[in-house]
Enzyme design. Structure first.
Site: not given
Length: 336
Positions: A68, A72, A100, A199
């Site tokens: 992740r 990001h 975040n 996910h």
């Protein structure tokens, strides 16, 4: 080629999968290539892999956190390690953005990797490349696919909290909004579904899906696409108010193993986030890919690996555009 393939397609599912596969091959981009450090820091990949392996052994969830972190980073100003920068006199950190804050993790692991690399090859390996390698190694360590990571990124000299707030897809975004955010980065609908498959590991906070349990459409009712028994299970740990940071597995069955059960969960109405469920319910194209990945784990693994390479090629800094940070949390020479 697309026309002849379309002629042979008899089902939407087969057509979408074949066409997606036909356009997914892509060369290394942005001047990056997997052998970048072979001479300047020959043990770079080994060092990253070793530190990541220790971190994941301590806490399996860290694998999802490191994947992740790369995601990001890349969606804000490209894959330039801007997400790692702390606040300073000249920088407003992306760590404080809505996607975040109290959520993004793994910074200490990156610090450990960077310290080990600086000891072995000072000033050679960028923090942006650390994120790309750590994401791949994390995926492999929990049973997912491997891929050659193109390398040679440099680190940014700034951050963008505005970009972090605006450009990263959110759990409650509509599917058209999610697709638009991906397309801005040069990623297509197949990338949306394949990368959503990340996910299959990790956890989500109650605040990211509470709306689905209590007021999905503004009428005070749960999301009708959510399995009733699953919704009841979620409500027990995610109340109408409070418990914002209570954690739930994104993949109900095997949250610590990278597999295709995430897609099977979606088909059963057990996708945790709204952004998961809309892949099935809001588009025939994305639904076909969800069904294809649920049916064929190897196809999902192949597309996920290709999409991770493609994502890692978003606007990399090369040459004099950036620097190699000594400390991933601050630009060189910035001592506050």
């Amino acid at each position: 080629m697309a026309a002849s393939m379309s002629h042979r397609c008899h089902m939407l599912l087969l057509c979408v999968v074949l066409l997606a596969g036909a356009v997914r091959g892509h060369p290394w981009g942005g001047g990056l290539f997997p052998q970048f450090y072979d001479h300047s820091c020959p043990k770079a990949k080994e060092i990253v892999r070793s530190v990541v392996a220790q971190a994941v052994a301590r806490e399996t969830r860290m694998a999802a956190s490191l994947v992740r972190l790369h995601f990001h980073d890349c969606f804000v100003k490209g894959c330039d390690a801007s997400v790692l920068l702390d606040n300073s006199s000249s920088i407003v950190s992306e760590k404080g953005s809505n996607p975040n804050k109290n959520s993004l993790r793994g910074f200490e692991v990156v610090d450990q990797i960077k310290a080990a690399l600086e000891a072995a090859c000072p000033g050679v390996v960028s923090c942006a490349d650390i994120l790309a390698l750590a994401a791949r190694d994390s995926t492999v360590l929990v049973g997912g696919p491997s891929w050659d990571v193109p390398l040679g990124r440099r680190d940014s000299l700034g951050a963008s909290i505005q970009g972090s707030n605006n450009d990263i897809p959110a759990p409650n975004n509509t599917l058209p909004t999610i697709v638009t955010k991906f397309r801005r980065q040069g990623l297509d609908v197949a990338d949306v579904v394949a990368l959503s498959g990340g996910h299959t590991i990790g956890m989500s906070r109650c605040t990211s899906f509470r709306q689905r349990l209590y007021n999905q459409t503004g009428n005070g009712m749960a999301d009708a696409t959510l399995d009733v028994s699953y919704a009841a299970q979620l409500r027990r740990g995610c109340p109408r108010s409070g418990g914002d940071n209570n954690l739930f597995p994104l993949d109900l069955a095997t949250p610590a193993r990278f597999d295709n059960l995430y897609f099977k969960n979606i088909l059963a109405g057990r996708g945790l986030l709204s952004s998961d469920e809309v892949l099935l319910t809001k588009s025939a194209e994305t639904a076909a890919l969800v069904k294809a990945y649920a049916a064929d784990v190897n196809l999902f693994f192949q597309h996920f690996a290709q999409s991770m390479v493609k994502m890692g090629n978003i606007s990399p800094l090369t040459g004099p555009q950036g620097e190699i940070r000594k400390n991933c949390r601050r630009i060189n020479g910035n001592h506050y």
